[in-house]
Design an enzyme around this catalytic site. Structure first.
Site, short mmCIF file in Angstrom:
data_model
loop_
_atom_site.label_atom_id
_atom_site.label_comp_id
_atom_site.label_asym_id
_atom_site.label_seq_id
_atom_site.Cartn_x
_atom_site.Cartn_y
_atom_site.Cartn_z
CB CYS A 8 -1.05 0.04 1.00
SG CYS A 8 -0.34 -0.06 2.86
CG ASN A 11 4.48 -1.37 5.20
OD1 ASN A 11 5.55 -1.82 5.76
ND2 ASN A 11 3.37 -2.52 5.06
CB CYS A 13 -3.99 1.70 6.98
SG CYS A 13 -3.46 3.37 8.04
NE ARG A 14 -4.73 1.51 1.80
CZ ARG A 14 -4.43 2.06 0.73
NH1 ARG A 14 -5.31 1.93 -0.24
NH2 ARG A 14 -3.33 2.92 0.53
CB SER A 15 0.31 -3.43 2.83
OG SER A 15 0.91 -2.50 3.53
CG ASP A 124 -5.47 5.03 2.58
OD1 ASP A 124 -5.34 4.57 3.99
OD2 ASP A 124 -4.23 5.58 2.20
P1 4NP Z 1 -1.83 2.80 4.01
O1 4NP Z 1 -2.42 4.37 4.59
O2 4NP Z 1 -1.28 3.11 2.78
O3 4NP Z 1 -2.93 1.87 4.11
O4 4NP Z 1 -0.90 2.64 5.06
C1 4NP Z 1 -1.78 5.51 4.67
C2 4NP Z 1 -0.78 5.74 5.56
C3 4NP Z 1 -0.38 6.98 5.77
C4 4NP Z 1 -0.56 8.04 4.74
C5 4NP Z 1 -1.41 7.59 3.77
C6 4NP Z 1 -1.93 6.45 3.51
N1 4NP Z 1 0.06 9.14 4.75
O5 4NP Z 1 -0.18 10.08 4.06
O6 4NP Z 1 1.04 9.48 5.71
#
Ligand code: 4NP
Length: 156
Positions: A8, A11, A13-15, A124
């Protein structure tokens, strides 16, 4: 050993949720000696950090372990090591594809595991706050993925 990586953006939240859920299923079905699960982010924004509190709370509520998991950035070398590269949304897939070696790589979009779902990308939760929605998709998609890996590699 069959190597699987979920990708993702951050790294956190989702993955990592997909990594923890998939590892849990692999353990439950007794394939942990044959299938290794990892996750990575296309960005380096959260490298070294544990999963987001929302992902941790969700995994706690389902009694799924995220022990020792910390964020890392996806790199070109991962194209060599990993047999299954699974991207959570289209921009993750585009970012992976644009790395050196990415054009030839086989990249799976997570929601292609769930062709009957209206959503075509994993939303997300960093922005939506809806971690439960992500869990429902991740849980269903990982069931499909594990069956596919077992079949494609004649595991038993
Ligand atoms: P992820 O979510 O890609 O599912 O881990 C996010 C985590 C952090 C951010 C964006 C999406 N960020 O903008 O810091």
């Amino acid at each position: 050993m069959i190597n699987v990586v979920f990708v993702c953006l951050g790294n956190i939240c989702r993955s990592p949720m997909a990594e923890a859920v998939m590892r849990h299923k692999v353990l439950e079905k007794g394939f942990d000696e044959q299938i290794r699960i990892d996750s990575a982010g296309t960005s380096d924004w959260h490298v070294g950090k544990p999963p987001h509190e929302g992902t941790r709370n969700l995994l706690d509520s389902y009694k799924i372990s995220y022990a020792n998991m910390t964020a890392r950035q996806f790199a070109s070398e991962d194209f060599v090591q990993f047999d299954y590269i699974i991207c959570m949304d289209n921009s993750n897939a585009d970012n992976v594809r644009s790395l050196p070696g990415g054009e030839e790589a086989e990249i799976i979009k997570f929601m292609d595991l769930l062709p009957n779902e209206k959503l075509r990308e994993v939303p997300d939760p960093y922005f939506t706050g809806n971690f439960e929605e992500v869990y429902e998709l991740v849980n269903a998609g990982c069931d499909v993925l594990l069956d596919r890996i077992i079949e494609e590699n004649s595991l038993s």
